[in-house]
Scaffold this active site. Structure first.
Site, PDB file in Angstrom:
ATOM      1  N   GLU A 156     -46.646  17.041  37.823  1.00  0.00           N
ATOM      2  CA  GLU A 156     -46.690  18.274  37.037  1.00  0.00           C
ATOM      3  C   GLU A 156     -45.602  18.214  35.955  1.00  0.00           C
ATOM      4  OE1 GLU A 156     -45.324  21.911  39.067  1.00  0.00           O
ATOM      5  OE2 GLU A 156     -45.278  20.725  40.907  1.00  0.00           O
TER       6      GLU A 156
ATOM      7  N   CYS B 203     -47.328  21.115  43.199  1.00  0.00           N
ATOM      8  CA  CYS B 203     -46.837  20.076  44.124  1.00  0.00           C
ATOM      9  C   CYS B 203     -47.929  19.504  45.017  1.00  0.00           C
ATOM     10  CB  CYS B 203     -45.731  20.647  45.015  1.00  0.00           C
ATOM     11  SG  CYS B 203     -44.381  21.326  44.082  1.00  0.00           S
TER      12      CYS B 203
ATOM     13  N   THR C 216     -32.374  24.366  43.290  1.00  0.00           N
ATOM     14  CA  THR C 216     -33.476  23.654  43.968  1.00  0.00           C
ATOM     15  C   THR C 216     -34.097  22.604  43.042  1.00  0.00           C
ATOM     16  OG1 THR C 216     -35.236  25.201  43.339  1.00  0.00           O
ATOM     17  CG2 THR C 216     -33.992  25.723  45.330  1.00  0.00           C
TER      18      THR C 216
ATOM     19  N   HIS D  35     -44.266  20.377  52.696  1.00  0.00           N
ATOM     20  CA  HIS D  35     -43.791  20.344  51.309  1.00  0.00           C
ATOM     21  C   HIS D  35     -42.366  20.880  51.298  1.00  0.00           C
ATOM     22  CE1 HIS D  35     -43.048  20.774  47.192  1.00  0.00           C
ATOM     23  NE2 HIS D  35     -43.083  22.092  47.208  1.00  0.00           N
TER      24      HIS D  35
ATOM     25  N   ASN E 189     -35.773  19.109  45.198  1.00  0.00           N
ATOM     26  CA  ASN E 189     -37.240  19.192  45.080  1.00  0.00           C
ATOM     27  C   ASN E 189     -37.721  18.099  44.123  1.00  0.00           C
ATOM     28  OD1 ASN E 189     -39.886  20.011  45.154  1.00  0.00           O
ATOM     29  ND2 ASN E 189     -39.540  22.091  44.420  1.00  0.00           N
TER      30      ASN E 189
END
Ligand code: HMG
Length: 393
Positions: free
Chosen positions: A84, A116, A157, A238, A281
């Site tokens: 993405e 994701c 994050t 995830h 992340n």
């Protein structure tokens, strides 16, 4: 005929920011990061890195492994590139990768997107393709740079990384089952319009939708499969941040009236969180880095153990699927290389982080040469007349 993941490797950049350093400079309590969201560090990309260079660095271990075993990398006839953090609205990032890896022309390449989640779509599409053409191998890539507004709740994050997987018949790592549970719901929890370089996010709402999705996907899985919660040994979720997986796992366990105590539940996911805690992340790659983390950081023999996977992509699509580790899977691990890469990372101070964050690829169509920052084998050397230039070091 079993189909699944034959080999897997990951890459992250060689710069990291300690979240204590972030907290010391933005007025947050460091414990909010280290305890509240369960993160210690985040990977930061250099100016000469993007999803293509990260993907190439992750893939090289697999290509080298094939060559060392006398297998022909030209058996890779498909590249599915999930991201993405796309670099072009038209040309698939995987075509640059295909060239950097020196794969042959008989190889289809396409890019996939759904936040994701898309790496899971890529992986499951790859298994379907291989089931139809068992001699062929598919290279599945997940590669992303998670980027939020400075001083926003999402900033802590951030992170980045790439995973490369070979999907084949008779896999030497994990056999994947065809039954999966799916949940799609049109929500605005996290999105990034084409004209923005940072994501927009309704943070607390996104965590609620994630939890709703894990239950709904699991319920659908229960309609597709005879497996129950107790049939699973480990889970990979995830990983936007490690606490999210702990919440999701408890949520799923509670919904199943589980009989495990808190410690036993934690043991089902703790090893999968270790790399995420120090890389952050990485969107499409996050759950698969979690899988590598589980395999690299568990000394017990996991052959025959069943893993449950919950993949989530904002917007949103969630899918629960499952796989079983194959006897001798340890021979396919790249544990030492991963550890060396992580140990070699350079910690950034806040000023350097700010400088690196501010870098944007020039859009004026001129000729620009980028400073060498990455230690990776592949780098983005510059951009000339809107064309990205890559180099193998
Ligand atoms: P926030 O709202 O600033 O944080 O950011 P908070 O106030 O909710 O605090 C977080 C936790 O820290 C809380 O624990 C606090 O109690 C605790 P919880 O109630 O959740 O158990 N806390 C402390 N603990 C110890 N000592 C302290 C302390 N202070 C607070 N001193 C938020 C949190 C997740 C909203 C933010 O990080 C964010 O917006 N992140 C980005 C969005 C995100 O990651 N969402 C996750 C689900 S969506 C998803 O996973 C998809 C995604 O990967 C994108 C994609 O699909 O492409 C994001």
């Amino acid at each position: 005929m079993p189909v699944g993941i034959d080999d897997i490797s990951f890459y992250t950049t060689n710069f990291s920011l300690d979240l204590q350093e972030l907290a010391a400079n933005n007025g947050s309590d460091a414990a909010k990061y280290t305890v509240g969201i369960g993160q210690e560090r985040m990977s930061v990309p250099g100016a000469d890195e993007d999803v293509v260079t990260m993907a190439a660095n992750a893939s090289m271990a697999l290509i080298d492994g094939m060559s060392a075993r006398g297998e022909d990398p030209q058996a890779i006839t498909t590249i599915l590139f999930a991201t993405e953090t796309g670099i072009d609205q038209s040309k698939a990032a995987g075509v640059y990768l295909h060239s950097l890896l020196k794969l042959g022309p008989r190889c289809r390449v396409v890019e996939l997107k759904q936040a994701c989640y898309s790496a899971t779509a890529a992986l499951l599409l790859a298994t379907a393709w291989v089931a139809r053409k068992p001699k062929e191998k598919v290279l599945v890539i997940a590669s992303d740079i998670a980027r939020y507004e400075r001083q926003s709740p999402g900033e802590a994050t951030q992170g980045c990384g790439a995973v490369a997987m070979i999907v084949s018949a008779n896999p030497r790592l994990i056999e994947l089952d065809p039954e999966t549970g799916i949940h799609t719901e049109d929500v605005m929890d996290f999105w990034r319009p084409n004209y923005r370089s940072t994501a927009l996010v309704d943070g607390k709402y996104s965590t609620k939708v994630y939890l709703r999705s894990v239950r709904a996907a699991w319920q659908d899985f229960q309609h597709q499969s005879d497996l129950t919660f107790g049939d699973f040994d480990y889970f990979c979720y995830h990983l936007p941040f490690s606490r999210m997986a702990q919440k999701a796992h408890n949520h799923l366990a509670n919904g199943n009236a589980h009989k495990l105590n808190a410690k036993a539940l934690d043991q089902q996911i703790s090893a999968s969180l270790m790399y995420n805690r120090i890389t952050g992340n990485s969107y499409t790659a996050a759950m698969y880095i979690g899988l590598v983390s589980l395999l690299d950081n568990t000394s017990a023999d996991l052959a025959g153990k069943r893993i449950g996977f919950f993949s989530y992509g904002s917007g949103s699509v969630g899918e629960f699927f499952t796989g079983t580790l194959v006897k001798g899977y340890q021979n396919m691990l790249h544990q030492q290389a991963h550890q060396t890469m992580l140990d070699a990372r350079q910690p950034l101070n806040y000023a350097d982080y700010q400088k690196m964050y501010a870098f944007e690829v020039p859009t004026d169509g001129g000729d620009h040469v980028f400073e060498q920052q990455t230690n990776g084998k592949f780098r983005l050397t510059g951009i000339s007349q809107h064309k990205r230039l890559y180099q193998v070091r």
